[in-house]
Design an enzyme around this catalytic site. Sequence first.
Site, short mmCIF file in Angstrom:
data_model
loop_
_atom_site.label_atom_id
_atom_site.label_comp_id
_atom_site.label_asym_id
_atom_site.label_seq_id
_atom_site.Cartn_x
_atom_site.Cartn_y
_atom_site.Cartn_z
N CYS A 104 -1.52 6.19 8.73
CA CYS A 104 -1.91 4.86 8.26
C CYS A 104 -3.09 5.04 7.32
O CYS A 104 -3.12 5.97 6.53
CB CYS A 104 -2.26 3.94 9.44
SG CYS A 104 -3.65 4.53 10.44
N ARG A 160 0.84 -1.20 0.00
CA ARG A 160 0.00 0.00 0.00
C ARG A 160 0.87 1.25 0.00
O ARG A 160 0.57 2.24 -0.67
CB ARG A 160 -0.95 -0.01 1.19
CG ARG A 160 -2.06 -1.03 1.09
CD ARG A 160 -2.85 -1.14 2.36
NE ARG A 160 -3.60 0.07 2.67
CZ ARG A 160 -4.22 0.31 3.81
NH1 ARG A 160 -4.17 -0.59 4.79
NH2 ARG A 160 -4.88 1.43 4.00
#
Length: 277
Positions: free
Chosen positions: A236, A176
Amino acid sequence: MDPVVTTEWLAKHLGESDLRVVDGTWHMPQAKRDARAEFEAAHVPGATFFDIDTISDRSTTLPHMLPPATQFETAVGALGIGSGDRVVIYDVRGVVSAARVWWTFRAFGHDAVAVLDGGLKKWQAEGRPVERGATSPRPATFTARPRPELVRDLEAMRANIGSRAAQVLDARSAGRFAGTEPEPRGGLRGGHIPGSLNLPYETLYEPDGTLKSPDELRGAVAAAAVDLGRPIVTTCGSGVTASVLALALYLLGRRDVAVYDGSWSEWGSRADTPIET
């Protein structure tokens, strides 16, 4: 109060008049799991349920952003938590969303707060007691004392790209972070905030869901090229696992680590934010 307590510690102190136990479990929407229903099926005796999606800023479409201080005071008081109480937070996975609730309490000025190492999974694996059903705690009075220095917003993160005053540490997976793996939330671009570093939160656990030793955590932080002598902001997907990094860094003596509350749900959804891959 130590930021992390063991199941043995909690079993010994459970029931003390100033100790409040909180289930802070949260699941990603695609998991299709109901954290409140799971709480009612089994929880640590005397625990209450902290819903991070409900105790949040309702004026934004971003997920579980920090609520206004007055809302937090009311919600926490309704859970039976007062300003003088010690709070132990757990979740069903180990130390994940519990860390977000831990950071939230700290962001509102409450330091007598800890995370249960290994969470409910370890508690139950050891054959310790659980209760079923909903709870009705006696309301208490909680006063918030916000610490804005523990929170970063979009504009602060924009400014940091130019100044590089703080290191930005991303808790998402390597894929990611690199933009090679799809985001679990729709409508988000892939990649990371320019100049940020990557330390996937899942690498910080032992197989039983407890956090690794301080020496191992220090090694992981060093391997991610983080300088413990400089300011750090964690990020995050939506501010949950960024709090795991904040907790790990707290265990290494860094009590001033800030969390970017909007995280990638905000940064990756905009057309006007720069991205690296």
